[in-house]
Enzyme design. Structure first.
Site, PDB file in Angstrom:
ATOM      1  N   ASP A 251      71.494  -9.255   0.681  1.00 16.70           N
ATOM      2  CA  ASP A 251      72.116  -8.538  -0.435  1.00 16.70           C
ATOM      3  C   ASP A 251      71.360  -7.258  -0.749  1.00 16.70           C
ATOM      4  O   ASP A 251      71.959  -6.229  -1.068  1.00 16.70           O
ATOM      5  CB  ASP A 251      72.171  -9.445  -1.661  1.00 16.70           C
ATOM      6  CG  ASP A 251      73.029 -10.670  -1.426  1.00 16.70           C
ATOM      7  OD1 ASP A 251      74.233 -10.518  -1.213  1.00 16.70           O
ATOM      8  OD2 ASP A 251      72.479 -11.787  -1.447  1.00 16.70           O
ATOM      9  N   ARG A 252      70.030  -7.306  -0.653  1.00 12.21           N
ATOM     10  CA  ARG A 252      69.226  -6.095  -0.844  1.00 12.21           C
ATOM     11  C   ARG A 252      69.571  -5.054   0.215  1.00 12.21           C
ATOM     12  O   ARG A 252      69.679  -3.858  -0.076  1.00 12.21           O
ATOM     13  CB  ARG A 252      67.755  -6.460  -0.787  1.00 12.21           C
ATOM     14  CG  ARG A 252      66.760  -5.306  -0.831  1.00 12.21           C
ATOM     15  CD  ARG A 252      66.659  -4.621  -2.192  1.00 12.21           C
ATOM     16  NE  ARG A 252      67.724  -3.651  -2.439  1.00 12.21           N
ATOM     17  CZ  ARG A 252      67.807  -2.912  -3.534  1.00 12.21           C
ATOM     18  NH1 ARG A 252      66.919  -3.038  -4.502  1.00 12.21           N
ATOM     19  NH2 ARG A 252      68.796  -2.057  -3.685  1.00 12.21           N
TER      20      ARG A 252
END
Length: 457
Positions: A251-252
């Site tokens: 997600d980062r």
């Protein structure tokens, strides 16, 4: 805001929970570890995590996701409120929850519950996609991307981050960011080729052609990412290798890549920046530390060069067997009384971490019109003080959850409490910490300053 482009995130939100304790023995009735003294941490998960990470970069973020009226949905909405605008879609059941049980930061097992999927699109969600200059799709296979597939097809996103239960990205997506196993699955190669760069390159090239994507970046964990436009791939290696918790690294990666593309970066630049950001994210502890230890936006952190990260400060002091001191408050209008309190607190140990109420927390405590000074500015001023080593922000009404993560040796409060009713005293005793009172400087208070300023107008 920092001038960074706004971002619309479309996808499936989850509520993530970590129960972290220690396991020193096996259960008497089964050969399984007994995890004791668990501290609980809640945080947004799935597309909501990607959206929060983008917002923490100093970006204006809108999230389109399935969120209902069940307890998990309400808790997630509360966590998201300080960070972004939410456009909810109706769910068929309770929001999905993912609970990890950890022993000293290492996962032991995971518990999933909540089967709710997005029931249908809404006019508000469709309008948001049509009007958004930059869209990130985070598809966890719980119906949001499918419900909006028609409008996404007409307005292809900058980044599509697929997950095992999700469907294929829409044609025309600029960058697709599957993990290695997902890339093989979408390319029809099975999972036997995982770990082979040649196989990952073939999968990426296949996906570029079949999905009609501008590019595919296959994330390879500690090895970095493999970027393909359909021909010879480019390997973007991770600058460092960390053995820490990788939860949330994908997600980062996706949030960073989408943000950089929205800001005008080339695809190669965005992927390299995303690899660097994901590597640093894992090194800092991953998603497991998201909602407690580093709630300061990038803008605020960059504004004060003297402010080290919370985790780095704690690691340095504890490695030297030093004493960690923490103090808390709103610090809406920093005055001489605050400064004297913080200076005295710093002298009690080897570092001082200041725990600050978020803007939403201040509003709930102080009422409409507060805070007068927004969070980023309050953090800037605190970090500029020579006695403050780091700042951590909490969104709850009280700092108990943050204190359970920091576990300071000394917790300092201003002298308007009596020892008997100091709210955090019992919590500190759980790890042998000590709550102490320090006297305020007479005649100084934020309320008095505001009253005097109002009278002078």
């Amino acid at each position: 805001m920092t001038g960074r482009a706004p971002l619309l995130v479309v996808g499936d939100a989850l509520l993530d929970r970590d129960l972290d304790g220690h396991a020193d023995r096996l259960a008497p009735d089964a050969p399984v570890p007994v995890v004791a003294d668990c501290a609980e941490r809640l945080r947004p998960g799935g597309a909501a995590l990607a959206a929060c990470l983008a917002a923490r970069d100093g970006r204006e973020v809108t999230l389109v996701a399935g969120v209902g009226e069940d307890p998990a949905s309400r808790e997630l909405t509360r966590l998201l409120e300080p960070w972004l605008r939410l456009i909810p879609l109706p769910l068929t059941g309770p929001l999905s929850e993912k609970t990890r049980v950890l022993a000293r930061g290492r996962p032991v097992t995971r518990l999933d519950r909540g089967s709710g999927t997005t029931r249908e699109a809404t006019d508000a969600a469709r309008a948001a996609i049509r009007g958004a200059p930059a869209v990130l799709v985070s598809d966890y296979g719980r119906g949001t991307a499918d419900a909006l597939r028609d409008v996404l097809t007409g307005h292809p996103p900058l980044v599509w981050d697929p997950h095992p239960r999700g469907g294929p990205p829409v044609p025309g997506t600029r960058l697709v960011t599957p993990a290695e196993q997902e890339a093989h699955r979408f390319a029809g190669q099975g999972s036997g080729a995982v770990g082979e760069l040649r196989a990952a390159a073939r999968a990426a090239a296949t996906l570029v052609e079949e999905l009609r994507a501008g590019a595919v970046a296959v994330t390879l964990g500690a090895r970095g990412a493999l970027l393909s436009y359909g021909d010879q791939p480019l390997l973007c290696p991770a600058p460092e290798v960390h053995g820490a918790d990788p939860c949330g690294a994908g997600d980062r990666f996706a949030a960073t890549a989408a943000g950089l593309l929205a800001d005008g970066a080339l695809v190669g630049e965005a992927v390299e920046g995303a690899v660097t950001a994901a590597t640093a994210f894992v090194g800092e502890g991953g998603a497991g530390t998201l909602m407690g230890l580093s709630e300061v936006s990038t803008e605020a952190a960059e504004a004060a060069e003297s402010g080290d990260g919370v985790r780095a400060v704690l690691a340095r002091v504890r490695a030297a067997h030093g004493t960690v001191v923490a103090a808390g408050g709103c610090f809406d209008l920093l005055h001489a009384g605050h400064v004297r309190l913080l200076q005295a607190a710093r002298r009690l140990g080897d570092c001082l971490v200041v725990c600050v109420n978020s803007d939403a927390s201040v509003r709930r405590r102080k009422g409409a019109g507060r805070p007068l000074t927004p969070l980023d500015d309050r953090v800037r001023v605190l970090l500029a003080l020579g006695c403050v080593d780091a700042v951590a922000v909490f969104d709850e009404d009280t700092p108990e959850r943050l204190l359970a993560e920091l576990r300071p040796d000394i917790w300092v409060k201003g002298g308007d409490y009596s020892g008997a009713d100091l709210p955090e005293a019992a919590l500190l005793q759980e790890w042998g910490g000590q709550a102490v009172l320090l006297p305020y400087l007479d005649g100084r208070s934020s309320t008095r300053l505001m009253t005097r300023a109002a009278g002078a107008l």
